[in-house]
Every structure is written in structure tokens, then in C-alpha cells.
Design a protein around this motif. Structure first.
Motif, mmCIF file in Angstrom:
data_model
loop_
_atom_site.group_PDB
_atom_site.id
_atom_site.type_symbol
_atom_site.label_atom_id
_atom_site.label_comp_id
_atom_site.label_asym_id
_atom_site.label_seq_id
_atom_site.Cartn_x
_atom_site.Cartn_y
_atom_site.Cartn_z
ATOM 1 N N ARG A 1 8.907 5.907 -14.593
ATOM 2 C CA ARG A 1 9.632 4.237 -14.834
ATOM 3 C C ARG A 1 10.397 3.821 -13.138
ATOM 4 N NH1 ARG A 1 13.639 7.200 -19.305
ATOM 5 N NH2 ARG A 1 12.579 6.114 -21.049
ATOM 6 N N THR A 2 10.380 4.734 -12.126
ATOM 7 C CA THR A 2 10.955 3.798 -10.838
ATOM 8 C C THR A 2 9.563 3.749 -10.696
ATOM 9 O OG1 THR A 2 12.466 5.264 -10.126
ATOM 10 C CG2 THR A 2 11.703 4.190 -8.647
ATOM 11 N N GLY A 3 8.911 3.864 -10.370
ATOM 12 C CA GLY A 3 7.825 3.290 -9.778
ATOM 13 C C GLY A 3 6.254 2.954 -10.184
ATOM 14 N N ILE A 4 6.835 2.233 -11.812
ATOM 15 C CA ILE A 4 6.236 1.385 -12.615
ATOM 16 C C ILE A 4 7.292 -0.374 -12.307
ATOM 17 C CG2 ILE A 4 6.003 -0.050 -14.813
ATOM 18 C CD1 ILE A 4 5.203 3.000 -15.653
ATOM 19 N N ARG A 5 8.642 0.565 -12.627
ATOM 20 C CA ARG A 5 9.305 -0.744 -12.136
ATOM 21 C C ARG A 5 9.704 -1.384 -10.925
ATOM 22 N NH1 ARG A 5 14.374 2.319 -15.357
ATOM 23 N NH2 ARG A 5 13.830 1.655 -17.227
ATOM 24 N N ALA A 6 8.810 -0.171 -9.890
ATOM 25 C CA ALA A 6 9.371 -1.309 -8.283
ATOM 26 C C ALA A 6 7.490 -2.277 -8.442
ATOM 27 C CB ALA A 6 8.340 -0.466 -7.301
ATOM 28 N N LEU A 7 6.259 -2.260 -9.650
ATOM 29 C CA LEU A 7 5.360 -2.772 -9.771
ATOM 30 C C LEU A 7 6.328 -4.563 -9.373
ATOM 31 C CD1 LEU A 7 3.227 -1.465 -11.991
ATOM 32 C CD2 LEU A 7 2.724 -1.410 -9.868
ATOM 33 N N HIS A 8 7.477 -4.481 -10.095
ATOM 34 C CA HIS A 8 7.741 -6.136 -10.369
ATOM 35 C C HIS A 8 8.086 -6.595 -8.613
ATOM 36 C CE1 HIS A 8 8.726 -6.541 -13.729
ATOM 37 N NE2 HIS A 8 9.584 -5.125 -14.184
ATOM 38 N N HIS A 9 7.967 -6.034 -7.583
ATOM 39 C CA HIS A 9 8.756 -6.260 -6.053
ATOM 40 C C HIS A 9 7.054 -6.185 -5.302
ATOM 41 C CE1 HIS A 9 12.093 -6.706 -7.556
ATOM 42 N NE2 HIS A 9 11.787 -5.245 -7.797
ATOM 43 N N ALA A 10 5.677 -5.830 -6.237
ATOM 44 C CA ALA A 10 4.505 -5.207 -5.599
ATOM 45 C C ALA A 10 3.733 -6.486 -5.101
ATOM 46 C CB ALA A 10 3.896 -4.069 -5.556
ATOM 47 N N PRO A 11 3.526 -7.283 -4.237
ATOM 48 C CA PRO A 11 2.392 -8.358 -4.423
ATOM 49 C C PRO A 11 0.654 -8.027 -4.719
ATOM 50 C CG PRO A 11 2.460 -7.459 -2.249
ATOM 51 C CD PRO A 11 3.525 -6.596 -3.083
ATOM 52 N N ASP A 12 0.758 -6.691 -4.328
ATOM 53 C CA ASP A 12 -1.230 -6.241 -4.507
ATOM 54 C C ASP A 12 -0.936 -5.248 -5.800
ATOM 55 O OD1 ASP A 12 -3.811 -5.930 -4.334
ATOM 56 O OD2 ASP A 12 -3.880 -6.781 -3.104
ATOM 57 N N PHE A 13 -1.160 -5.284 -7.321
ATOM 58 C CA PHE A 13 -1.498 -4.085 -7.310
ATOM 59 C C PHE A 13 -2.606 -3.270 -7.907
ATOM 60 C CE2 PHE A 13 -2.854 -2.345 -11.948
ATOM 61 C CZ PHE A 13 -2.386 -1.398 -11.607
ATOM 62 N N ALA A 14 -3.641 -4.452 -7.414
ATOM 63 C CA ALA A 14 -5.035 -2.725 -6.841
ATOM 64 C C ALA A 14 -4.625 -2.581 -5.205
ATOM 65 C CB ALA A 14 -6.337 -4.110 -6.153
ATOM 66 N N ALA A 15 -4.260 -3.229 -4.532
ATOM 67 C CA ALA A 15 -3.751 -1.719 -2.860
ATOM 68 C C ALA A 15 -2.535 -0.897 -4.009
ATOM 69 C CB ALA A 15 -2.991 -2.647 -2.218
ATOM 70 N N ALA A 16 -1.550 -1.213 -4.728
ATOM 71 C CA ALA A 16 -0.502 -0.800 -4.950
ATOM 72 C C ALA A 16 -0.970 0.918 -5.823
ATOM 73 C CB ALA A 16 0.769 -0.868 -5.896
ATOM 74 N N ALA A 17 -2.224 0.577 -6.744
ATOM 75 C CA ALA A 17 -2.857 1.392 -7.503
ATOM 76 C C ALA A 17 -3.732 2.635 -6.671
ATOM 77 C CB ALA A 17 -4.662 1.030 -9.138
ATOM 78 N N PHE A 18 -4.898 1.686 -4.800
ATOM 79 C CA PHE A 18 -5.175 2.065 -4.201
ATOM 80 C C PHE A 18 -4.291 3.608 -3.117
ATOM 81 C CE2 PHE A 18 -6.716 3.141 -0.026
ATOM 82 C CZ PHE A 18 -8.162 3.224 -0.641
ATOM 83 N N ASP A 19 -2.951 2.949 -3.212
ATOM 84 C CA ASP A 19 -2.134 3.946 -3.068
ATOM 85 C C ASP A 19 -2.224 5.452 -3.511
ATOM 86 O OD1 ASP A 19 -2.240 2.217 -0.094
ATOM 87 O OD2 ASP A 19 -0.684 1.135 -0.523
ATOM 88 N N ALA A 20 -1.895 4.954 -4.388
ATOM 89 C CA ALA A 20 -1.622 5.709 -5.464
ATOM 90 C C ALA A 20 -2.330 7.221 -6.028
ATOM 91 C CB ALA A 20 -1.102 5.466 -6.529
ATOM 92 N N PHE A 21 -3.718 6.376 -5.875
ATOM 93 C CA PHE A 21 -5.159 7.720 -5.430
ATOM 94 C C PHE A 21 -4.963 8.308 -4.576
ATOM 95 C CE2 PHE A 21 -9.148 8.409 -4.173
ATOM 96 C CZ PHE A 21 -10.033 9.319 -4.905
ATOM 97 N N ASP A 22 -5.030 7.788 -3.471
ATOM 98 C CA ASP A 22 -4.443 8.021 -2.077
ATOM 99 C C ASP A 22 -3.239 9.351 -1.773
ATOM 100 O OD1 ASP A 22 -5.275 8.942 0.603
ATOM 101 O OD2 ASP A 22 -3.173 8.411 1.092
ATOM 102 N N CYS A 23 -2.224 8.763 -3.050
ATOM 103 C CA CYS A 23 -1.678 10.323 -2.627
ATOM 104 C C CYS A 23 -1.627 10.948 -3.669
ATOM 105 C CB CYS A 23 -0.146 9.771 -3.419
ATOM 106 S SG CYS A 23 0.736 8.468 -2.264
ATOM 107 N N TRP A 24 -2.238 10.667 -5.030
ATOM 108 C CA TRP A 24 -2.149 12.004 -5.532
ATOM 109 C C TRP A 24 -3.483 12.959 -5.483
ATOM 110 C CZ3 TRP A 24 -3.115 7.527 -9.767
ATOM 111 C CH2 TRP A 24 -1.969 7.140 -10.575
ATOM 112 N N ARG A 25 -4.706 12.383 -4.424
ATOM 113 C CA ARG A 25 -4.935 12.749 -3.499
ATOM 114 C C ARG A 25 -4.826 13.992 -2.124
ATOM 115 N NH1 ARG A 25 -6.852 13.032 1.353
ATOM 116 N NH2 ARG A 25 -6.332 10.923 2.023
ATOM 117 N N ARG A 26 -3.684 13.954 -1.662
ATOM 118 C CA ARG A 26 -3.074 14.274 -1.195
ATOM 119 C C ARG A 26 -1.897 15.392 -1.329
ATOM 120 N NH1 ARG A 26 0.293 11.950 1.687
ATOM 121 N NH2 ARG A 26 0.108 9.728 1.181
ATOM 122 N N ALA A 27 -1.769 15.011 -3.141
ATOM 123 C CA ALA A 27 -0.285 15.778 -4.147
ATOM 124 C C ALA A 27 0.871 15.869 -3.452
ATOM 125 C CB ALA A 27 -0.991 17.401 -3.892
ATOM 126 N N ASP A 28 0.852 14.827 -3.267
ATOM 127 C CA ASP A 28 2.055 13.698 -2.484
ATOM 128 C C ASP A 28 3.253 14.351 -3.477
ATOM 129 O OD1 ASP A 28 4.613 11.981 -1.895
ATOM 130 O OD2 ASP A 28 3.468 10.933 -0.645
#
Length: 218
Positions: free
Chosen positions: A77-104
Motif C-alpha cells: 500500500r505504501t509503495g503504490i500510494r507513493a506512485l502519486h508522487h512518482a513522475p516516471d512509472f517505468a523508472a519506478a518499475a525498473f528500480d523495483a526489479f533491481d530491489c527484488w534482484r538484490r532481495a532488498d
């Protein structure tokens, strides 16, 4: 006169910290050993506390699993609500992939997500909790997609927002699994793939024969 409320607040904070400590230890055990092999004794050892203390906070292992589901829902919920302030969803999705890859630890652990999905086929209570969590996540996505553009949303009609929310949920879960199975995916290929999906996801649409279809002029 304020001593008792202050003491109660400290006790509440300590209880919350202890619960979080148990959940973190349990999550580590579930990822490394699986739900069935990770018993309360192992969780207690990993948390560096006695099994008796754990039972003060959770009745059994299933209660711990359900608490982890609830915690992951709040993080989503926190992550999705932050999308209201994210200018570039594609960049946010790419960052999420990197976090998942690193087991953040800030994001859902992919291995645990798959473990829970498998366990849900044998555990009706967990299956119900995951179904509720999925519905809530989809509702959050739909809320963002349907919000006005000036409010950080995408301005989609309600029906279309609900449909695209399901598409987005499937995409993000698939992206998480790719991060686990193909962590070395070339960044340029991944960015292109994400960009193409996002372009279609946010493309203007209009009603046609009771359904939505893409605007051919877009």
C-alpha cells in the motif's frame, strides 16, 4: 499524571519491536528452510529469544505467517500510494526489479512470495489472507490509475482503471519472478520491455460497444 500513558507507550513500542523481530526471523527461516521445516524452535533461535517469549506474541506458526502477509500488504500500500508522487512509472518499475534482484528487505521477498503461494494451496486460512491482500493491492492500483492527473493519478475511467489494475498487478508480480529467475537481464532490454508495457497500460481508451479499446489516434 502523565507517567502511566508514557509507560504504556514504551511498552507498546517494545511489543511492536519484539513482534517485528520475530517476523523478520521467521521470514528468514521460511525463505531458507520452507514453511514446514522452519518450526517455532528454529524461529526462536534465529530471533535470539526463547520459544516461550514468541508465544506471548503469536499463538502459533500460522499466526506468524498471517502477520507477514499483513505486513507485506501494508508495504505494498505504501509503495503504490507513493506512485502519486512518482513522475516516471517505468523508472519506478525498473528500480523495483533491481530491489527484488538484490532481495532488498523494503520490498516483498520473491522467494517468500512463491513459498506462500504454494503453501496457500494446502492452507485455506493463508489462501483467504492472500486473496484479501490481492484484492486490496488491486484496489490501491485502481485508485491510483483512476485518480485525476493533477493529483498524481492517470485519470482513467473507473471500469478501465479496474481492468488495468489487474494487468498492472500481473505485470509487477511477473517482474518480481523475473528478478529471481533472471537477475542478470540486460538493463537496456528490461527498460525497453517495461517501457512498451507502460505505454500500452496508460494509452488513452474510449468505450466501444460497451467495452474499452485503444484510441487508434494515440
Amino acid at each position: 499524571m502523565n507517567a502511566r500513558p508514557h509507560c504504556q507507550n514504551r511498552q507498546s513500542e517494545r511489543a511492536q519491536a519484539q513482534s517485528e523481530r520475530i517476523l523478520c526471523a521467521a521470514q528468514k527461516c521460511f525463505i531458507e528452510h520452507g514453511f514446514h521445516a522452519a518450526g517455532m524452535a528454529l524461529i526462536a533461535e534465529t530471533a535470539e529469544m526463547s520459544p516461550g517469549l514468541i508465544y506471548r506474541y503469536f499463538d502459533n506458526k500460522n499466526a506468524i505467517i498471517l502477520a507477514i502477509v499483513e505486513r507485506q500488504l501494508e508495504n505494498a500500500r505504501t509503495g503504490i500510494r507513493a506512485l502519486h508522487h512518482a513522475p516516471d512509472f517505468a523508472a519506478a518499475a525498473f528500480d523495483a526489479f533491481d530491489c527484488w534482484r538484490r532481495a532488498d528487505p523494503r520490498l516483498m521477498n520473491v522467494a517468500l512470495f512463491l513459498e506462500m503461494s504454494a503453501e496457500a494451496s494446502r492452507n485455506p486460512e493463508l489462501a483467504a489472507a492472500l486473496a484479501t491482500s490481492d484484492a486490496e493491492v488491486r484496489k490501491e492500483f485502481a485508485s491510483w490509475l483512476g485518480a485525476a492527473i493533477e493529483d498524481g493519478g492517470r485519470g482513467l475511467p473507473p471500469e478501465l482503471a479496474r481492468m488495468r489494475a489487474l494487468s498492472l498487478q500481473c505485470f509487477m508480480e511477473g517482474l518480481a519472478i523475473r528478478a529471481l529467475r533472471e537477475p542478470d537481464t540486460a538493463p537496456e532490454i528490461l527498460r525497453t520491455a517495461i517501457g512498451e508495457f507502460v505505454d500500452n497500460l496508460f494509452t488513452a481508451a474510449f468505450p466501444a460497444e460497451g467495452k474499452y479499446r485503444r484510441d487508434p489516434s494515440s
